[in-house]
Design a protein around this motif. Structure first.
Motif, PDB file in Angstrom:
ATOM      1  N   ILE A  75       0.835  -1.203   0.000  1.00  0.00           N
ATOM      2  CA  ILE A  75       0.000   0.000   0.000  1.00  0.00           C
ATOM      3  C   ILE A  75       0.875   1.259   0.000  1.00  0.00           C
ATOM      4  CG2 ILE A  75      -1.591   1.351   1.448  1.00  0.00           C
ATOM      5  CD1 ILE A  75      -2.855  -1.421   2.239  1.00  0.00           C
ATOM      6  N   VAL A  95      -1.322   4.176  -2.245  1.00  0.00           N
ATOM      7  CA  VAL A  95      -2.784   4.083  -2.177  1.00  0.00           C
ATOM      8  C   VAL A  95      -3.169   3.939  -0.708  1.00  0.00           C
ATOM      9  CG1 VAL A  95      -3.075   3.145  -4.505  1.00  0.00           C
ATOM     10  CG2 VAL A  95      -2.663   1.588  -2.586  1.00  0.00           C
ATOM     11  N   GLU A  96      -4.472   3.740  -0.450  1.00  0.00           N
ATOM     12  CA  GLU A  96      -4.930   3.728   0.936  1.00  0.00           C
ATOM     13  C   GLU A  96      -5.432   2.371   1.410  1.00  0.00           C
ATOM     14  OE1 GLU A  96      -7.803   6.825   1.346  1.00  0.00           O
ATOM     15  OE2 GLU A  96      -6.356   8.445   0.977  1.00  0.00           O
ATOM     16  N   THR A  97      -5.842   1.495   0.488  1.00  0.00           N
ATOM     17  CA  THR A  97      -6.387   0.203   0.892  1.00  0.00           C
ATOM     18  C   THR A  97      -5.778  -0.925   0.066  1.00  0.00           C
ATOM     19  OG1 THR A  97      -8.198   0.200  -0.724  1.00  0.00           O
ATOM     20  CG2 THR A  97      -8.614   1.307   1.385  1.00  0.00           C
ATOM     21  N   GLN A 129      -7.456  -3.114  -1.568  1.00  0.00           N
ATOM     22  CA  GLN A 129      -8.206  -3.197  -2.830  1.00  0.00           C
ATOM     23  C   GLN A 129      -7.654  -2.196  -3.856  1.00  0.00           C
ATOM     24  OE1 GLN A 129      -9.736  -3.222   0.211  1.00  0.00           O
ATOM     25  NE2 GLN A 129     -10.245  -5.407   0.120  1.00  0.00           N
ATOM     26  N   GLN A 130      -7.331  -0.998  -3.377  1.00  0.00           N
ATOM     27  CA  GLN A 130      -6.734  -0.003  -4.286  1.00  0.00           C
ATOM     28  C   GLN A 130      -5.349  -0.454  -4.749  1.00  0.00           C
ATOM     29  OE1 GLN A 130      -6.772   3.639  -2.031  1.00  0.00           O
ATOM     30  NE2 GLN A 130      -8.965   4.020  -2.355  1.00  0.00           N
ATOM     31  N   GLN A 168      -5.927  -2.986  -7.467  1.00  0.00           N
ATOM     32  CA  GLN A 168      -6.390  -2.310  -8.685  1.00  0.00           C
ATOM     33  C   GLN A 168      -5.240  -1.625  -9.415  1.00  0.00           C
ATOM     34  OE1 GLN A 168      -9.546   0.522  -8.042  1.00  0.00           O
ATOM     35  NE2 GLN A 168      -9.684   1.093 -10.186  1.00  0.00           N
ATOM     36  N   LYS A 169      -4.409  -0.919  -8.673  1.00  0.00           N
ATOM     37  CA  LYS A 169      -3.300  -0.194  -9.303  1.00  0.00           C
ATOM     38  C   LYS A 169      -2.275  -1.170  -9.883  1.00  0.00           C
ATOM     39  CE  LYS A 169      -0.030   3.594  -8.624  1.00  0.00           C
ATOM     40  NZ  LYS A 169       0.370   4.711  -7.735  1.00  0.00           N
TER      41      LYS A 169
END
Length: 201
Positions: A180, A185-187, A189-190, A193-194
């Protein structure tokens, strides 16, 4: 004659490629496959001159199949076809010394020309993809962080991941926290995704 195997999970596109290429006097379709596992079995059996591989297929990706071809020292040329201009995918293809990496929306004449070029020891990369390679970002994740994010992507919980990788839950959480931070990113899941968007997992 250039013997070609085509692996593409979209039946319409695969059928179009087969039909048009069979019209060319110097090309012959040795076989077609709808997923990566079928593709590998076909390549082992037929030993084609050229393999045209979709990058995202069930069971094995085009890059997975390409890696197996290289690991077995098969002499066939490899063409990856993709709808994705992802730097991570392209860098992996370059690391595997793949002869052609082209976008699916290229004209069929370009694809056929690329087959002939790679048989003459040339390398072919779609112009838009070449720009992506030039602007390539290095994957900041290490192998363990990549493996953990892949399992998160597949829907596994921290507890399930720790069991699969034989690591403590705290270690898994640490890998996720580092991922992270590295991906800004913050999560989790993010982060997934990235990493997917960049072609890193």
């Amino acid at each position: 004659m250039i013997r070609i195997c085509i692996a593409e999970d979209q039946q319409l596109l695969r059928g179009a490629l087969v039909s048009i290429m069979e019209l060319e006097e110097d090309l012959i379709i040795a076989g077609e496959a709808a997923d990566g596992a079928e593709a590998w079995a076909l390549i082992e059996r037929e030993q084609p001159d050229v393999c045209i591989l979709d990058i995202e297929m069930p069971h094995l990706s085009g890059l997975d199949v390409a890696a197996k071809i290289r690991a077995h020292d098969f002499p066939c040329k490899i063409m990856i076809m993709t709808t994705f201009a992802r730097a991570g995918y392209l860098q992996e293809a370059m690391d595997l010394n793949i002869e052609a990496y082209i976008l699916k929306d290229e004209p069929i004449e370009y694809v056929i020309g690329a087959v002939r070029k790679i048989m003459n020891s040339e390398r072919v990369i779609s112009q838009d993809l070449a720009a992506t390679l030039f602007m390539n970002e290095k994957n900041p994740l290490n192998e363990r962080e990549v493996n953990v994010l892949k399992l998160v992507k597949e829907g596994y919980t921290t507890n399930e991941i720790s069991k699969r990788l034989f690591l403590t839950k705290g270690t898994i959480r640490n890998y996720l926290s580092l991922s992270i931070q590295k991906l800004e990113v913050e999560t989790r899941q993010q982060a997934v995704q990235k990493a997917v968007e960049k072609g890193w997992i």
